[in-house]
Design an enzyme around this catalytic site. Structure first.
Site, PDB file in Angstrom:
ATOM      1  N   LYS A  80       0.815  -1.217   0.000  1.00  8.70           N
ATOM      2  CA  LYS A  80       0.000   0.000   0.000  1.00  8.70           C
ATOM      3  C   LYS A  80       0.851   1.272   0.000  1.00  8.70           C
ATOM      4  O   LYS A  80       0.405   2.312  -0.473  1.00  8.70           O
ATOM      5  CB  LYS A  80      -0.911   0.036   1.228  1.00  8.70           C
ATOM      6  CG  LYS A  80      -1.798  -1.181   1.424  1.00  8.70           C
ATOM      7  CD  LYS A  80      -2.863  -1.304   0.365  1.00  8.70           C
ATOM      8  CE  LYS A  80      -3.947  -2.314   0.709  1.00  8.70           C
ATOM      9  NZ  LYS A  80      -3.476  -3.702   0.807  1.00  8.70           N
TER      10      LYS A  80
HETATM   11  C1  PLP Z   1      -4.103  -4.818   0.333  1.00 13.94           C
HETATM   12  C2  PLP Z   1      -3.301  -6.071   0.291  1.00 13.94           C
HETATM   13  C3  PLP Z   1      -3.594  -7.098  -0.611  1.00 13.94           C
HETATM   14  C4  PLP Z   1      -4.781  -7.023  -1.560  1.00 13.94           C
HETATM   15  O1  PLP Z   1      -4.620  -6.052  -2.545  1.00 13.94           O
HETATM   16  P1  PLP Z   1      -5.902  -5.490  -3.336  1.00 13.94           P
HETATM   17  O2  PLP Z   1      -5.403  -4.358  -4.120  1.00 13.94           O
HETATM   18  O3  PLP Z   1      -6.883  -5.088  -2.288  1.00 13.94           O
HETATM   19  O4  PLP Z   1      -6.407  -6.629  -4.155  1.00 13.94           O
HETATM   20  C5  PLP Z   1      -2.787  -8.204  -0.622  1.00 13.94           C
HETATM   21  N1  PLP Z   1      -1.751  -8.329   0.242  1.00 13.94           N
HETATM   22  C6  PLP Z   1      -1.452  -7.371   1.128  1.00 13.94           C
HETATM   23  C7  PLP Z   1      -0.310  -7.580   2.063  1.00 13.94           C
HETATM   24  C8  PLP Z   1      -2.202  -6.199   1.181  1.00 13.94           C
HETATM   25  O5  PLP Z   1      -1.896  -5.247   2.075  1.00 13.94           O
END
Ligand code: PLP
Length: 490
Positions: A112
């Site tokens: 993120k």
């Molecule tokens: C947010 C997240 C995901 C999922 O990603 P999306 O964009 O919501 O599909 C997978 N792994 C981790 C560690 C995340 O923080």
């Protein structure tokens, strides 16, 4: 570049408007009118560029109301020493045909950060361009990682207030500590009695509540979102599909125009959708492999054509993927139906009324030409952590492990493949230790120490430093009281 809502009720608007609003007032999501093409010759010109420079090229194509100088500043600020790897999203070779793109070198150790280190300055700039004087309240529903990344990104950013809601029993203890110890005068963290879908629905309700929005506006506030429903979150994620492809080209692992597959651990469908957009821009991607945990709505959809949320959410060791309603899927429906907003509205109405919708075969075929799907249960996820460690001496977190497990299960194409690694393994130390040794204390810090002993892999500083930090946020609320909790803060 102009943007329209997937539901057809709003737009066209420019990028700064799309970014300041976050979600469209008709309930839809903003999508660009077209995908600028990067020809093969132009792709090769990007080969020698840094992550930052590739990011600038791609962002400029979508932010036509920004000057090159503005984009330059935003990107330089987002990707500097706040990342502990100069490549930002380095590509690691595991075997002849499997690579890993590490997306977790940012300040909160999950993918993120790539978007949320950039979104705040994008938001500030967009506010100025739209002549918005009100204070912006960034509302976030988090399954664990977005919350901390948003708090860190927006901490003490002028004219913003961040409000993060997380499901009280749905995040790991390290994720909890990361959020609860967040400094900053403009940061707020609220535990919701409910699961992630309750939390996300509560936030969506706040956005849709016209009276509340008007009241806030009268008080000098506006709402916006840092979830991946915001175009400003998706856009920066397109970049690492390009840079990881270019990295494979640079070490002669692939030839020009060779197709690569990507495996993406998926929750809200934001990461993988960025890959789909990269493909639409001309990047030679074969299949995008959507990897789910036990909450396998997307896997079932790919097999049946029915998106059915009539099921209970299961808590897993990959909590950031414990999602049943993948918001960004709406953007895929829009693209796969050739931008048919009526179709999108019909599907979303059916979802609301009947908890499910069915997509006709012609559209399913279009989706299947770009996507494959698989899922892994808890046992398979743990086995995958152990196998990858034993086989390659490479430590992965449970989300990435879902990706690897799926890669081992599906019928693979001949293409080489990049697995998107979405979190540093120490962020989920207890589950990783358990996978390797079948022993865990459940205490994140103790398990982190044991994991260091076993693997000799150094944990990121931000996680080590959590120990002993003061808890600064203790607010909680019922899932029906999320609006009240917001008003109480302001
Ligand atoms: C947010 C997240 C995901 C999922 O990603 P999306 O964009 O919501 O599909 C997978 N792994 C981790 C560690 C995340 O923080």
């Amino acid at each position: 570049m102009l943007y329209t809502s997937t539901r057809g009720g709003v737009g066209p608007v420019n990028s700064s408007t799309a970014i300041t609003r976050g979600i469209s007032s008709d309930g839809g999501l903003f999508v660009p009118h077209e995908f600028p093409q990067i020809s093969n010759d132009n792709l090769l010109l990007l080969k020698e560029l840094s992550y930052q420079d590739v990011a600038k090229k791609i962002l400029c194509k979508f932010l036509s109301d920004y000057t090159i100088y503005e984009v330059d500043k935003i990107v330089n600020k987002a990707y500097g020493t706040n990342f502990n790897n100069t490549k930002i999203a380095p590509l690691i070779k595991l075997s002849n045909d499997i690579f890993v793109c590490e997306l977790w070198h940012g300040p909160t150790s999950a993918f993120k950060d790539i978007a949320l280190q950039l979104l705040p300055s994008l938001m500030s700039n967009s506010l100025k361009k739209c002549n918005i004087d009100e204070k912006i309240i960034i509302l976030v529903a988090t399954s664990g990682d977005t919350g901390k990344a948003a708090l860190e990104g927006f901490c003490d950013v002028d004219k913003t207030e961040v409000v993060v809601y997380y499901p009280k029993h749905g995040v790991s203890d390290i994720q909890y500590l990361q959020m609860a110890t967040q400094r900053g005068d403009n940061t707020n963290v609220i535990a919701v009695e409910g699961n992630f879908d309750d939390t996300q629905n509560g936030v969506k309700k706040i956005f849709k509540d016209k009276e509340l929005n008007k009241n806030l506006f009268d008080k000098g506030y506006r709402l916006s979102s840092a979830n991946s429903i915001n175009w400003g979150r998706l856009l920066p994620q397109i970049v690492y599909y390009f840079t990881s492809y270019l990295a494979a080209l640079n070490v002669d692992e692939i030839k020009s125009k060779t197709l690569l597959d990507f495996v993406v651990p998926t929750g809200n469908f934001g990461n993988i959708l960025a890959g789909y957009y990269a493909k639409k821009m001309g990047l030679p991607i074969g299949k995008l492999i959507c990897a789910s945990n036990s909450n396998k709505v997307l896997y079932d959809f790919m097999n049946t054509g029915e998106y059915n949320i009539n099921r209970n959410l299961t808590k897993t060791i990959s909590p950031s993927m414990d999602i049943i309603i993948s918001s960004n899927f709406e953007r895929l429906l829009y693209a796969a139906s050739n931008n048919d907003s009526k179709f999108v509205v019909n599907m979303q109405t059916a979802l609301k009324n009947d908890n499910c919708y069915s997509v006709p075969e012609n559209i399913m075929n279009i989706i299947k030409s770009d996507f494959q799907a698989g899922w892994a249960d808890e046992d398979e996820t743990k086995k995958s952590i152990k196998n990858i460690w034993n086989q390659y001496n490479y430590l992965i977190d449970p989300h990435t492990a879902v990706g690897f497990s799926v890669l081992g299960k599906i019928k693979r194409s001949k293409n080489k493949c990049i697995v998107m690694s979405t979190a540093n393994p120490y962020k989920f130390a207890s589950s990783v230790l358990d996978a390797l040794t079948s022993k865990k204390s459940g205490n994140g810090f103790k398990d982190m120490q044991d994991l260091i002993k076993i693997t000799s892999i150094v944990p990121p500083e931000n996680l080590v430093n959590l120990k002993g930090k003061e808890i600064l946020h203790k607010k909680k609320c019922n899932k029906n009281e999320m609006q009240r909790a917001l008003i109480d803060i302001l």
